[in-house]
Design an enzyme around this catalytic site. Structure first.
Site, PDB file in Angstrom:
ATOM      1  N   ARG A  51      14.882  -0.532  27.551  1.00 28.29           N
ATOM      2  CA  ARG A  51      15.853  -1.468  28.077  1.00 28.29           C
ATOM      3  C   ARG A  51      17.028  -0.775  28.761  1.00 28.29           C
ATOM      4  NH1 ARG A  51      16.713  -6.812  25.723  1.00 28.29           N
ATOM      5  NH2 ARG A  51      18.879  -7.335  26.208  1.00 28.29           N
ATOM      6  N   LYS A 147       1.811   0.606  13.789  1.00 28.28           N
ATOM      7  CA  LYS A 147       2.063  -0.221  12.630  1.00 28.28           C
ATOM      8  C   LYS A 147       3.566  -0.485  12.537  1.00 28.28           C
ATOM      9  CE  LYS A 147       2.560   1.474   8.305  1.00 28.28           C
ATOM     10  NZ  LYS A 147       3.729   2.235   7.859  1.00 28.28           N
ATOM     11  N   ASP A 176      -3.321   4.172  13.046  1.00 32.96           N
ATOM     12  CA  ASP A 176      -2.945   4.474  11.668  1.00 32.96           C
ATOM     13  C   ASP A 176      -2.912   5.995  11.651  1.00 32.96           C
ATOM     14  OD1 ASP A 176      -3.114   5.388   8.991  1.00 32.96           O
ATOM     15  OD2 ASP A 176      -3.708   3.384   8.378  1.00 32.96           O
ATOM     16  N   HIS A 177      -1.714   6.579  11.596  1.00 27.97           N
ATOM     17  CA  HIS A 177      -1.649   8.014  11.854  1.00 27.97           C
ATOM     18  C   HIS A 177      -2.379   8.843  10.793  1.00 27.97           C
ATOM     19  CE1 HIS A 177       1.779   8.132   9.064  1.00 27.97           C
ATOM     20  NE2 HIS A 177       1.666   9.439   9.051  1.00 27.97           N
ATOM     21  N   LYS A 181      -5.004  12.730  10.857  1.00 28.10           N
ATOM     22  CA  LYS A 181      -4.751  13.967  10.102  1.00 28.10           C
ATOM     23  C   LYS A 181      -6.046  14.766   9.982  1.00 28.10           C
ATOM     24  CE  LYS A 181      -0.950  12.139   7.328  1.00 28.10           C
ATOM     25  NZ  LYS A 181       0.197  13.016   7.369  1.00 28.10           N
ATOM     26  N   GLU A 215       5.259  10.852  -2.289  1.00 20.80           N
ATOM     27  CA  GLU A 215       6.292  11.369  -1.383  1.00 20.80           C
ATOM     28  C   GLU A 215       7.557  11.664  -2.175  1.00 20.80           C
ATOM     29  OE1 GLU A 215       6.191   9.532   2.782  1.00 20.80           O
ATOM     30  OE2 GLU A 215       5.811   7.850   1.459  1.00 20.80           O
ATOM     31  N   ASP A 234       3.580  -1.088   3.335  1.00 20.31           N
ATOM     32  CA  ASP A 234       3.908   0.112   4.111  1.00 20.31           C
ATOM     33  C   ASP A 234       2.823   1.185   3.996  1.00 20.31           C
ATOM     34  OD1 ASP A 234       5.814   1.719   5.656  1.00 20.31           O
ATOM     35  OD2 ASP A 234       6.036   2.916   3.842  1.00 20.31           O
ATOM     36  N   HIS A 239      -2.671   3.043   5.134  1.00 12.84           N
ATOM     37  CA  HIS A 239      -3.090   4.439   4.920  1.00 12.84           C
ATOM     38  C   HIS A 239      -4.038   4.607   3.722  1.00 12.84           C
ATOM     39  CE1 HIS A 239      -0.072   5.026   7.861  1.00 12.84           C
ATOM     40  NE2 HIS A 239       0.964   5.180   7.079  1.00 12.84           N
ATOM     41  N   LYS A 330       7.594   6.471  -3.368  1.00  8.29           N
ATOM     42  CA  LYS A 330       8.701   7.257  -2.802  1.00  8.29           C
ATOM     43  C   LYS A 330       9.486   7.884  -3.954  1.00  8.29           C
ATOM     44  CE  LYS A 330       8.322   5.451   1.425  1.00  8.29           C
ATOM     45  NZ  LYS A 330       7.597   6.189   2.425  1.00  8.29           N
TER      46      LYS A 330
HETATM   47  C1  BG6 Z   1       4.496   5.819   7.396  1.00  7.92           C
HETATM   48  C2  BG6 Z   1       5.296   5.018   6.411  1.00  7.92           C
HETATM   49  O1  BG6 Z   1       3.498   5.035   7.981  1.00  7.92           O
HETATM   50  O2  BG6 Z   1       3.902   6.938   6.734  1.00  7.92           O
HETATM   51  C3  BG6 Z   1       6.331   5.882   5.728  1.00  7.92           C
HETATM   52  O3  BG6 Z   1       5.926   3.929   7.071  1.00  7.92           O
HETATM   53  C4  BG6 Z   1       5.701   7.114   5.129  1.00  7.92           C
HETATM   54  O4  BG6 Z   1       7.020   5.152   4.717  1.00  7.92           O
HETATM   55  C5  BG6 Z   1       4.832   7.830   6.149  1.00  7.92           C
HETATM   56  O5  BG6 Z   1       6.746   7.969   4.676  1.00  7.92           O
HETATM   57  C6  BG6 Z   1       4.061   8.955   5.499  1.00  7.92           C
HETATM   58  O6  BG6 Z   1       3.433   9.724   6.481  1.00  7.92           O
HETATM   59  P1  BG6 Z   1       3.137  11.270   6.254  1.00  7.92           P
HETATM   60  O7  BG6 Z   1       2.405  11.654   7.502  1.00  7.92           O
HETATM   61  O8  BG6 Z   1       4.454  11.947   6.094  1.00  7.92           O
HETATM   62  O9  BG6 Z   1       2.300  11.355   5.026  1.00  7.92           O
END
Ligand code: BG6
Length: 483
Positions: A51, A147, A176-177, A181, A215, A234, A239, A330
């Protein structure tokens, strides 16, 4: 081992939300690393779109800072300047007509065209519509969406329907990252590239499976988003669900997008509803030294979970009777993600009861220190009879594969290159996302109906004691969370 970098076709990539957090932290530094590796062809062009009014030079300054701050690698200044020559910016109004013609003018014919929607899902429809009406996108263009893909089944369906009005499913790349990996992809290589494991990969030999994504980070700084989401939406719906699918699915006939995604979908559809006795929610509490979850999200009464542990049953021929235990949270003791396959005890011990019980465990560490450990039972060395001990056969992928292993692209880099190549294998199909929500929704609704309050846990711990008790009651034990 020599790493093989295969350049992709020339492309134009437009990043909507190009000045946002995700673009700065992940997308742009990732593209730079691909550029340095030689994977990005000379003619490739990256256009930031957002924007705010900004010229090319202003955007390049922002990209330069982002690459330096968020790890573009050790590349020379010269490389960065060459990369920046491929970067430009156009201000667009997602809800109006401003900027669209100018953006179109920057795109070139005869190359792969991809549009990355790194924006709030509420804007997906507006942007998709304008891409079509202003003639920026055609039937070969690709769109990439991030996401959260919805917050429940209904909203996910609505998003799918919105995108489907403008694009075919083969053009939509839902990220979905976790699927990008390296070690997550290795799950498939380990399972389907080796004869050793697959015959044992079923309820007859496997006692249970544990999937942990722990985490150490808390939710400070993103409390606004997180409090509307919680660990279930989340992390679990996406994941952990993907990890579960890759571990539990049947071998696809080919490593091709729909063959793989069909098998994953079957797993999700085979999940039993979760019995609420088999699920524990937690929320990290404040202590003398630090604020807790509620302070971090700015709501002293929040009942959103920052931890969840559960027992999941995959009701099919392969897995009936073998529970899958999932756990994520977390502010835990260590950052550690792993999948552990705990095999059954040998049916009979020829060494007598004093030899004790020994189960093989295959642990696949996703991060950090990617690798695999197989716990095997051997005779304790030395005299004194047949005393048995468990020892790990330990393999770190970095060590086993040598220095090149450290150069593997991070999840975003790989996934963006897959978009350009037109390979959807590591992206979620619309029906997969909907099936995952269909399973998740009743769990969240159940909490709401019962007025469930998460169990407090100490920051830096393993999570709430109830999670340990849940497994204890079933005669099992969580694996230790350690880095
Ligand atoms: C994200 C979540 O999709 O993945 C986060 O929204 C999380 O809350 C993160 O911390 C974890 O990703 P990674 O690659 O650090 O394991």
């Amino acid at each position: 081992m020599v790493s093989r970098v295969i350049p992709v076709d020339p492309f134009d990539l437009v990043i909507f939300g190009g000045t946002g957090d995700l673009a700065r932290r992940k997308i742009l530094p990732g593209l730079f690393r691909r550029f340095c590796s030689g994977q990005m062809p000379e003619e490739a062009q990256i256009i930031g779109a957002a924007r705010s009014e900004m010229d090319d030079a202003g955007f390049r300054d922002m990209v330069r800072e982002a690459v330096v701050e968020f790890g573009g690698g050790q590349a020379a200044e010269e490389m960065l300047e060459q990369f920046l020559e491929r970067v430009s910016y156009e201000a667009v109004d997602a809800k109006g007509s401003g900027g669209w013609e100018a953006l179109k003018g920057r795109l070139r014919a005869g190359r792969v065209r991809a549009f990355y929607f790194s924006v709030a899902p509420a804007l997906f429809g507006d942007i998709a519509e304008r891409l079509r009406s202003f003639g920026l996108a055609d039937d070969d263009s690709r769109v990439v969406v991030e996401k959260p893909f919805g917050k429940d089944l209904e909203s996910a369906r609505a998003l799918n329907a919105t995108l489907a009005r403008h694009f075919d499913e083969t053009q939509i790349y839902r990220i979905d990252h976790y699927l990008g990996k390296e070690t997550v992809q290795n799950l498939m290589a380990v399972r389907f590239g080796n004869m050793l494991f697959e015959p044992l990969w079923n309820a007859q030999y496997v006692d249970h499976i544990q999937i942990t994504v722990a985490e150490t980070v808390d939710v400070s700084g993103r409390g606004g988003y997180y409090d509307t989401s919680g660990a279930m939406r989340d992390m679990v719906q996406n994941h952990l669900m993907q990890l579960l699918c890759l571990i539990a699915m049947e071998p696809p006939a080919r490593f091709e997008p729909d063959a793989v995604r069909d098998e994953k979908l079957k797993v999700i559809r085979a999940l039993d509803p979760v019995d609420w006795h088999h699920i524990v929610r937690g929320q990290y509490a404040a202590d003398d030294n630090q604020p807790g979850y509620r302070a971090h999200v700015g709501d002293p009464r929040s009942t959103t979970e920052s931890f969840v542990a559960m027992k999941v049953n995959v009701s099919n021929w392969r897995w009936a009777g073998t529970p899958f235990y999932l756990r994520t949270g977390k502010a835990l003791k260590a950052r550690s993600s792993e999948i552990a396959v705990i095999f059954k005890d040998a049916p009979h011990s020829i060494f007598g009861p004093e030899a004790g019980k020994h189960a093989n465990v295959l642990a696949i560490r996703l991060q950090p220190n990617e690798g695999m450990t197989l716990k095997v039972t051997i005779k304790e060395p030395g005299p004194g009879g047949m005393r048995l001990v468990d020892v790990p056969l330990d393999m770190s992928f970095a060590e086993a594969l040598g220095p090149d292993a450290e150069e593997v692209p991070d999840a975003y880099e790989r996934l963006i290159m897959d978009v350009i190549r037109g390979n959807q294998t590591l992206f979620m199909r619309g029906d997969e996302v909907e099936a995952a929500w269909a399973w998740t929704d009743p769990i969240i609704e159940g909490w709401q109906q019962r007025g469930d309050v998460p169990k407090p846990y100490e920051a830096g711990s393993n999570g709430p004691e109830d999670a340990a008790m849940m497994l204890h009651r079933q005669g099992r034990k969580w694996r230790e969370i350690k880095a």
